[in-house]
Design an enzyme around this catalytic site. Sequence first.
Site, PDB file in Angstrom:
ATOM      1  N   CYS A  92     -55.894 135.429  38.235  1.00 59.62           N
ATOM      2  CA  CYS A  92     -56.429 136.762  38.251  1.00 59.62           C
ATOM      3  C   CYS A  92     -57.002 137.210  39.643  1.00 59.62           C
ATOM      4  O   CYS A  92     -56.665 138.166  40.252  1.00 59.62           O
ATOM      5  CB  CYS A  92     -57.418 137.030  37.187  1.00 59.62           C
ATOM      6  SG  CYS A  92     -58.940 135.941  37.210  1.00 59.62           S
ATOM      7  N   SER A 151     -65.193 137.470  29.384  1.00 57.00           N
ATOM      8  CA  SER A 151     -63.738 137.592  29.554  1.00 57.00           C
ATOM      9  C   SER A 151     -62.952 136.145  29.583  1.00 57.00           C
ATOM     10  O   SER A 151     -61.651 136.128  29.938  1.00 57.00           O
ATOM     11  CB  SER A 151     -63.359 138.729  30.624  1.00 57.00           C
ATOM     12  OG  SER A 151     -63.636 138.111  31.805  1.00 57.00           O
ATOM     13  N   PRO A 182     -61.214 129.545  26.792  1.00 59.18           N
ATOM     14  CA  PRO A 182     -61.295 128.180  27.027  1.00 59.18           C
ATOM     15  C   PRO A 182     -60.174 127.697  28.073  1.00 59.18           C
ATOM     16  O   PRO A 182     -60.616 126.772  28.845  1.00 59.18           O
ATOM     17  CB  PRO A 182     -60.805 127.559  25.710  1.00 59.18           C
ATOM     18  CG  PRO A 182     -60.959 128.713  24.521  1.00 59.18           C
ATOM     19  CD  PRO A 182     -61.031 130.064  25.432  1.00 59.18           C
ATOM     20  N   ARG A 192     -61.724 128.508  31.542  1.00 60.37           N
ATOM     21  CA  ARG A 192     -62.740 127.541  31.778  1.00 60.37           C
ATOM     22  C   ARG A 192     -62.125 126.113  32.097  1.00 60.37           C
ATOM     23  O   ARG A 192     -62.887 125.280  32.956  1.00 60.37           O
ATOM     24  CB  ARG A 192     -63.833 127.578  30.632  1.00 60.37           C
ATOM     25  CG  ARG A 192     -64.524 128.938  30.456  1.00 60.37           C
ATOM     26  CD  ARG A 192     -65.216 128.998  29.184  1.00 60.37           C
ATOM     27  NE  ARG A 192     -65.853 130.352  28.914  1.00 60.37           N
ATOM     28  CZ  ARG A 192     -67.043 130.798  29.648  1.00 60.37           C
ATOM     29  NH1 ARG A 192     -67.528 129.951  30.386  1.00 60.37           N
ATOM     30  NH2 ARG A 192     -67.477 132.036  29.517  1.00 60.37           N
ATOM     31  N   ALA A 193     -61.447 125.931  31.331  1.00 56.80           N
ATOM     32  CA  ALA A 193     -60.789 124.481  31.533  1.00 56.80           C
ATOM     33  C   ALA A 193     -59.927 124.213  32.948  1.00 56.80           C
ATOM     34  O   ALA A 193     -59.683 123.312  33.504  1.00 56.80           O
ATOM     35  CB  ALA A 193     -59.831 124.213  30.442  1.00 56.80           C
ATOM     36  N   ASN A 194     -59.681 125.383  33.539  1.00 57.71           N
ATOM     37  CA  ASN A 194     -59.066 125.478  34.913  1.00 57.71           C
ATOM     38  C   ASN A 194     -59.470 125.839  35.885  1.00 57.71           C
ATOM     39  O   ASN A 194     -58.985 126.392  37.066  1.00 57.71           O
ATOM     40  CB  ASN A 194     -57.653 126.287  34.596  1.00 57.71           C
ATOM     41  CG  ASN A 194     -56.718 125.577  33.625  1.00 57.71           C
ATOM     42  OD1 ASN A 194     -55.756 126.332  33.179  1.00 57.71           O
ATOM     43  ND2 ASN A 194     -56.911 124.266  33.507  1.00 57.71           N
ATOM     44  N   ASN A 219     -57.204 135.200  24.993  1.00 54.98           N
ATOM     45  CA  ASN A 219     -57.513 136.358  25.758  1.00 54.98           C
ATOM     46  C   ASN A 219     -56.300 136.947  26.439  1.00 54.98           C
ATOM     47  O   ASN A 219     -55.760 138.013  26.167  1.00 54.98           O
ATOM     48  CB  ASN A 219     -58.749 136.384  26.476  1.00 54.98           C
ATOM     49  CG  ASN A 219     -59.919 136.160  25.695  1.00 54.98           C
ATOM     50  OD1 ASN A 219     -60.124 136.433  24.579  1.00 54.98           O
ATOM     51  ND2 ASN A 219     -61.253 135.771  26.439  1.00 54.98           N
ATOM     52  N   ILE A 220     -55.771 136.041  27.211  1.00 56.76           N
ATOM     53  CA  ILE A 220     -54.822 136.427  28.009  1.00 56.76           C
ATOM     54  C   ILE A 220     -53.488 136.859  27.067  1.00 56.76           C
ATOM     55  O   ILE A 220     -52.889 137.801  27.592  1.00 56.76           O
ATOM     56  CB  ILE A 220     -54.350 135.640  29.343  1.00 56.76           C
ATOM     57  CG1 ILE A 220     -55.644 135.552  30.159  1.00 56.76           C
ATOM     58  CG2 ILE A 220     -53.202 135.849  30.144  1.00 56.76           C
ATOM     59  CD1 ILE A 220     -55.693 134.496  31.280  1.00 56.76           C
TER      60      ILE A 220
END
Length: 314
Positions: free
Chosen positions: A130, A161, A164, A167-169, A14-15
């Site tokens: 973010c 938004s 992966p 979510r992992a971080n 996404n980013i």
Amino acid sequence: MSDKTKVAIIGSGNIGTDLMIKVMRLSQSLEMSAMVGIDPSSDGLARAGRMGVATTAGGIDGLLEMPEFGDIAIVFDATSAGAHKRHSELLTAHGKRVIDLTPAAIGPYTIPSVNGESNLDALNVNMVTCGGQATIPIVHAVNRVAKVHYGEIVASIASKSAGPGTRANIDEFTETTSQAIVDVGGATRGKAIIVLNPAEPPLIMRDTVYCLCEDADQDAVRHSIEHMVAEVHAYVPGYRLKQAVQFDNIGSNRPLNIPEMGGEFTGLKVSVFLEVEGAAHYLPAYAGNLDIMTSAALRTAEKIAQRMAGGVAL
């Protein structure tokens, strides 16, 4: 021949995809040279290919083997904190400047509206998170008027938004943001919380900032915050105050017990409520977390490119 500075993006999620679109649509000084991923079927790599950008699904090793690599001056890393350490070592060894969009925090924390001019010569700069990009400018704005003893931020983003890598971080997000509240925002202590909101339809990014600071003129604090919001809005058009700044005088007759401060607090409590609407370059407008991160990275890269070209960063 283009006189633009050639860049690559590692991370086709996404980013990374949102950042690629911003570089190609908005930047007058940067040129997309390569998009790097590890999933050959990722939408980001497919989209890059359709837009005429060279791609590899071979990760950092694939990038090093690409014929475009020699001309690339700046590499954005939008992967994960764990992967970034190796990426940074390899890229800086090849003389590349690295802009880290993970919470790895190898290079100095960089918030364009706060210390954007300070780290332009660093080999690796870290864009915090973010939530950090959205809230640390506010902590700094309060701190330049009244010393902030404790700053706490809550970043709420739409679950859809959060890819992966995000979510992992989660742990790295809270640790990096908390430290940057201190190192860049100027607070004595900092705390960060992230909420992945699963609501349907997805909700726009919301950020709450609480500052416990010395007593000060409330109008001066408010004006400092409003000026900072305008500065961030200049490169993140969807960034705005959700409502008026709130103040609460905490007197000795009703002190706050703040375990993170090691005891009771008296002084001024400042509460700031923000929202960040995304430009919808990739995901819909609810994904303000992408927009503020990629906009900050783009602004930083353009300043670094100008510095490398011998100009004065604006």
